[in-house]
Each structure stands twice: as C-alpha cells, then as structure tokens.
Design a protein around this motif. Structure first.
Motif, PDB file in Angstrom:
ATOM      1  N   SER A   1     -13.949 -53.227  41.811  1.00  0.00           N
ATOM      2  CA  SER A   1     -14.092 -54.145  42.933  1.00  0.00           C
ATOM      3  C   SER A   1     -15.299 -53.774  43.788  1.00  0.00           C
ATOM      4  CB  SER A   1     -12.809 -54.131  43.778  1.00  0.00           C
ATOM      5  OG  SER A   1     -12.942 -54.962  44.907  1.00  0.00           O
ATOM      6  N   LEU A   2     -15.448 -52.483  44.068  1.00  0.00           N
ATOM      7  CA  LEU A   2     -16.590 -52.017  44.857  1.00  0.00           C
ATOM      8  C   LEU A   2     -17.894 -52.174  44.086  1.00  0.00           C
ATOM      9  CD1 LEU A   2     -15.048 -48.761  46.391  1.00  0.00           C
ATOM     10  CD2 LEU A   2     -15.591 -50.883  47.616  1.00  0.00           C
ATOM     11  N   GLN A   3     -17.864 -51.842  42.801  1.00  0.00           N
ATOM     12  CA  GLN A   3     -19.068 -51.889  41.983  1.00  0.00           C
ATOM     13  C   GLN A   3     -19.607 -53.313  41.838  1.00  0.00           C
ATOM     14  OE1 GLN A   3     -18.579 -49.813  38.293  1.00  0.00           O
ATOM     15  NE2 GLN A   3     -20.592 -50.355  37.506  1.00  0.00           N
ATOM     16  N   LEU A   4     -18.698 -54.283  41.685  1.00  0.00           N
ATOM     17  CA  LEU A   4     -19.103 -55.668  41.481  1.00  0.00           C
ATOM     18  C   LEU A   4     -19.221 -56.447  42.786  1.00  0.00           C
ATOM     19  CD1 LEU A   4     -16.946 -56.541  38.338  1.00  0.00           C
ATOM     20  CD2 LEU A   4     -19.347 -55.827  38.412  1.00  0.00           C
ATOM     21  N   GLY A   5     -18.742 -55.861  43.868  1.00  0.00           N
ATOM     22  CA  GLY A   5     -18.843 -56.531  45.157  1.00  0.00           C
ATOM     23  C   GLY A   5     -17.938 -57.738  45.278  1.00  0.00           C
ATOM     24  N   VAL A   6     -16.741 -57.657  44.686  1.00  0.00           N
ATOM     25  CA  VAL A   6     -15.779 -58.758  44.769  1.00  0.00           C
ATOM     26  C   VAL A   6     -14.422 -58.210  45.186  1.00  0.00           C
ATOM     27  CG1 VAL A   6     -16.950 -60.142  43.024  1.00  0.00           C
ATOM     28  CG2 VAL A   6     -15.145 -58.558  42.324  1.00  0.00           C
ATOM     29  N   SER A   7     -13.545 -59.101  45.616  1.00  0.00           N
ATOM     30  CA  SER A   7     -12.200 -58.692  45.996  1.00  0.00           C
ATOM     31  C   SER A   7     -11.312 -58.567  44.763  1.00  0.00           C
ATOM     32  CB  SER A   7     -11.604 -59.704  46.985  1.00  0.00           C
ATOM     33  OG  SER A   7     -11.495 -60.958  46.360  1.00  0.00           O
ATOM     34  N   ARG A   8     -10.084 -58.110  45.000  1.00  0.00           N
ATOM     35  CA  ARG A   8      -9.185 -57.837  43.882  1.00  0.00           C
ATOM     36  C   ARG A   8      -8.731 -59.101  43.148  1.00  0.00           C
ATOM     37  NH1 ARG A   8      -6.512 -52.843  44.142  1.00  0.00           N
ATOM     38  NH2 ARG A   8      -7.916 -51.312  45.073  1.00  0.00           N
ATOM     39  N   THR A   9      -8.587 -60.229  43.870  1.00  0.00           N
ATOM     40  CA  THR A   9      -8.022 -61.420  43.238  1.00  0.00           C
ATOM     41  C   THR A   9      -8.876 -61.944  42.086  1.00  0.00           C
ATOM     42  OG1 THR A   9      -6.868 -62.032  45.272  1.00  0.00           O
ATOM     43  CG2 THR A   9      -7.186 -63.764  43.628  1.00  0.00           C
ATOM     44  N   PRO A  10     -10.183 -62.225  42.287  1.00  0.00           N
ATOM     45  CA  PRO A  10     -10.986 -62.689  41.141  1.00  0.00           C
ATOM     46  C   PRO A  10     -11.134 -61.618  40.076  1.00  0.00           C
ATOM     47  CG  PRO A  10     -12.387 -62.296  43.054  1.00  0.00           C
ATOM     48  CD  PRO A  10     -10.966 -62.235  43.538  1.00  0.00           C
ATOM     49  N   LEU A  11     -11.171 -60.343  40.493  1.00  0.00           N
ATOM     50  CA  LEU A  11     -11.276 -59.260  39.516  1.00  0.00           C
ATOM     51  C   LEU A  11     -10.049 -59.231  38.616  1.00  0.00           C
ATOM     52  CD1 LEU A  11     -12.633 -56.678  38.394  1.00  0.00           C
ATOM     53  CD2 LEU A  11     -11.430 -55.401  40.182  1.00  0.00           C
ATOM     54  N   ARG A  12      -8.874 -59.365  39.212  1.00  0.00           N
ATOM     55  CA  ARG A  12      -7.648 -59.322  38.417  1.00  0.00           C
ATOM     56  C   ARG A  12      -7.553 -60.506  37.466  1.00  0.00           C
ATOM     57  NH1 ARG A  12      -3.734 -57.181  43.311  1.00  0.00           N
ATOM     58  NH2 ARG A  12      -4.089 -54.954  42.943  1.00  0.00           N
ATOM     59  N   GLU A  13      -8.013 -61.673  37.907  1.00  0.00           N
ATOM     60  CA  GLU A  13      -8.002 -62.842  37.030  1.00  0.00           C
ATOM     61  C   GLU A  13      -8.943 -62.623  35.849  1.00  0.00           C
ATOM     62  OE1 GLU A  13      -7.226 -66.283  35.169  1.00  0.00           O
ATOM     63  OE2 GLU A  13      -6.100 -65.417  36.853  1.00  0.00           O
ATOM     64  N   ALA A  14     -10.124 -62.042  36.108  1.00  0.00           N
ATOM     65  CA  ALA A  14     -11.085 -61.757  35.034  1.00  0.00           C
ATOM     66  C   ALA A  14     -10.519 -60.712  34.074  1.00  0.00           C
ATOM     67  CB  ALA A  14     -12.410 -61.272  35.626  1.00  0.00           C
ATOM     68  N   LEU A  15      -9.828 -59.715  34.604  1.00  0.00           N
ATOM     69  CA  LEU A  15      -9.215 -58.695  33.755  1.00  0.00           C
ATOM     70  C   LEU A  15      -8.100 -59.301  32.899  1.00  0.00           C
ATOM     71  CD1 LEU A  15      -9.027 -55.676  36.250  1.00  0.00           C
ATOM     72  CD2 LEU A  15     -10.422 -55.802  34.170  1.00  0.00           C
ATOM     73  N   ARG A  16      -7.351 -60.239  33.476  1.00  0.00           N
ATOM     74  CA  ARG A  16      -6.302 -60.913  32.686  1.00  0.00           C
ATOM     75  C   ARG A  16      -6.920 -61.667  31.513  1.00  0.00           C
ATOM     76  NH1 ARG A  16      -4.440 -62.603  37.916  1.00  0.00           N
ATOM     77  NH2 ARG A  16      -2.735 -61.274  38.651  1.00  0.00           N
ATOM     78  N   ARG A  17      -8.065 -62.295  31.761  1.00  0.00           N
ATOM     79  CA  ARG A  17      -8.744 -63.013  30.681  1.00  0.00           C
ATOM     80  C   ARG A  17      -9.171 -62.044  29.584  1.00  0.00           C
ATOM     81  NH1 ARG A  17     -12.798 -67.563  33.327  1.00  0.00           N
ATOM     82  NH2 ARG A  17     -11.243 -68.596  34.657  1.00  0.00           N
ATOM     83  N   LEU A  18      -9.735 -60.926  29.975  1.00  0.00           N
ATOM     84  CA  LEU A  18     -10.167 -59.932  28.986  1.00  0.00           C
ATOM     85  C   LEU A  18      -8.984 -59.401  28.195  1.00  0.00           C
ATOM     86  CD1 LEU A  18     -12.839 -57.808  30.899  1.00  0.00           C
ATOM     87  CD2 LEU A  18     -13.235 -59.432  29.054  1.00  0.00           C
ATOM     88  N   GLU A  19      -7.852 -59.234  28.881  1.00  0.00           N
ATOM     89  CA  GLU A  19      -6.644 -58.758  28.194  1.00  0.00           C
ATOM     90  C   GLU A  19      -6.176 -59.808  27.188  1.00  0.00           C
ATOM     91  OE1 GLU A  19      -2.251 -56.840  29.270  1.00  0.00           O
ATOM     92  OE2 GLU A  19      -3.452 -57.808  30.839  1.00  0.00           O
ATOM     93  N   GLY A  20      -6.210 -61.076  27.592  1.00  0.00           N
ATOM     94  CA  GLY A  20      -5.806 -62.148  26.693  1.00  0.00           C
ATOM     95  C   GLY A  20      -6.720 -62.280  25.492  1.00  0.00           C
ATOM     96  N   GLU A  21      -7.992 -61.934  25.657  1.00  0.00           N
ATOM     97  CA  GLU A  21      -8.967 -62.009  24.572  1.00  0.00           C
ATOM     98  C   GLU A  21      -8.947 -60.774  23.676  1.00  0.00           C
ATOM     99  OE1 GLU A  21     -12.106 -64.620  27.282  1.00  0.00           O
ATOM    100  OE2 GLU A  21     -12.400 -62.481  26.972  1.00  0.00           O
ATOM    101  N   GLY A  22      -8.170 -59.752  24.076  1.00  0.00           N
ATOM    102  CA  GLY A  22      -8.043 -58.560  23.249  1.00  0.00           C
ATOM    103  C   GLY A  22      -9.074 -57.479  23.505  1.00  0.00           C
ATOM    104  N   PHE A  23      -9.834 -57.594  24.599  1.00  0.00           N
ATOM    105  CA  PHE A  23     -10.845 -56.578  24.880  1.00  0.00           C
ATOM    106  C   PHE A  23     -10.280 -55.404  25.673  1.00  0.00           C
ATOM    107  CE2 PHE A  23     -13.410 -60.334  24.046  1.00  0.00           C
ATOM    108  CZ  PHE A  23     -14.338 -59.820  23.158  1.00  0.00           C
TER     109      PHE A  23
END
Length: 239
Positions: free
Chosen positions: A64-86
């Motif tokens: 979150s600090l590294q990308l300069g974003v809050s937890r909500t969009p970060l968690r959604e992006a991480l969920r996508r990566l998890e769904g894609e198998g990364f």
C-alpha cells in the motif's frame, strides 16, 4: 521434479499481512481503466520482475505504501491475482505462487512457438527509434563492468513486449503475456552464465527485426528461448 532456483530476492521479507477492517475509498472502483486495474497491472509487473519474492508472505501495508494506494483497491487487485493463479493463500497468508519445473518447461515450449511467430510478424514493423534505443541500452549493459541483472530482466521484458505490440495480433500478444507471467513464477531469472552472450542474442534479434527479416527474427527468438532454457537447466543441475 519441483526444484527451483532461488535468488537473493527470496530472502527479502514482505511480512505477514495485518488483518484490518476494509476501508471504503471511493477510488476503489473496479471498472476497466480505473484504479484497481492500474494497481492490478503494477502488481503483475512486480511479480514478473520478482520485486515481490516467490513464496514470501505479502504485506498489504508495505505494498500500500509502495504503490501509494489505500487497502481497498489493493485488496481487490490482489483478489484478481489470486483468481488468476498468480498468488495463493497458504495458511491464511497470501504469497506469490511458485510453479513446478514441469509446468515451467511446458510453458516455455508454448512460448517458443508463439513468440517466434510474433517476432516474425513484427519484423519491419517496429520504428527505428525504438530499436536504436533498445540496442544502445543493451550495448551499455554488456559494456558495464558489473552488469545489473535486474536491468537485464527489465530490458528483456521490454523487448518481448515491444515485439508483441508490433506483431499485429492482439490475441496472440495477450496470450504470450499471460504465458510469460506464469513462466516467471518458477524462479527469479538467474544471470546467464555468459552475460554478454545473452545480450548478443537480443542484439541479433533486434538486427533481424530492423532489417524486416521475418525468418531471421523467428530463428533468433527461438534460439534465445532455447538458450534461456539451457541456462535454467544448467543452474539446476549444479545445485
């Protein structure tokens, strides 16, 4: 066989994610082109470049600090990566997934076929300024007293993406990108045993692309991927 090569990045800690209530930022909209899509793309590149080490717990706070974003969009992006198998959840902790050697070899075989064809299609279609820029940077890398392997990986990624963008086949380009991302889940790319030979492979590929030599570009790309595989297997055998 599930052997893998470890890089110094494997020792980096991304810490265990801290459970916190979800925030409700308005900027978390998941529509294409929105913040979540941007964060998702950034995380993909970080996985590709092994800036998030394989098999290491992911820290939402640090990302979150590294990308300069809050937890909500970060968690959604991480969920996508998890769904894609990364990435995967192991004992309640998220980490970048590491694939087996067998899966890596299968992916590289498919990449060789598709990327050789993409190189042939891109021959003569990349502007001279782009090719000259890549050539100068590769030459500078080869001439450096202590070549930077991270820079080599970044340049390799840029060259392959430039070829895909110029091949004129968007479906092929998307498939190659997906295969490349998944193949990078095997291990951080080790420095080639002959660093300058690796640069020479890229320069030969650039020469064929600049000359509009489709057959030469196909062969140069196939040779490059064959040598990449040989380098990885050689490192494994020495473990």
């Amino acid at each position: 066989m599930n052997a893998a090569i470890k890089s110094k990045d494997d020792d980096m800690s991304f810490l265990v994610q801290e459970p916190e209530p979800l925030d409700t930022d308005a900027d978390a909209s998941p529509e294409p082109g929105g913040l979540v899509a941007r964060v998702h793309a950034q995380l993909h590149d970080m996985v590709l470049k092994h800036e998030i080490p394989l098999g290491t717990p992911i820290s939402e706070r640090q990302l979150s600090l590294q990308l300069g974003v809050s937890r909500t969009p970060l968690r959604e992006a991480l969920r996508r990566l998890e769904g894609e198998g990364f990435i995967r959840r192991s004992r309640g902790v998220l980490e970048v997934r590491r694939i087996s050697l067998e899966e890596f070899l299968d992916l590289l075989k498919i990449r060789k076929v598709l990327e050789a064809e993409a190189a042939g299609l891109a021959a003569g279609a990349i502007d001279a300024a782009t090719i000259d820029d890549l050539r100068q940077r590769l030459t500078g890398l080869a001439e450096a007293e202590r070549p930077d392997n991270h820079e080599r990986v970044s340049l390799d990624l840029e060259l392959h993406r430039t070829i895909c963008a110029a091949c004129g086949n968007e479906s092929m380009a998307r498939l190659i990108e997906e295969l490349r991302r998944k193949s990078m889940l095997f291990a951080a790319p080790p420095p080639p045993q002959d660093f300058r030979a690796s640069v020479a492979q890229h320069l030969a590929l650039l020469d064929a692309l600049a000359a509009g030599d489709s057959a030469g570009a196909r062969q140069a790309m196939a040779d490059h991927l064959d040598k990449t595989l040989a380098n990885v297997l050689s490192r494994l055998l020495k473990r």
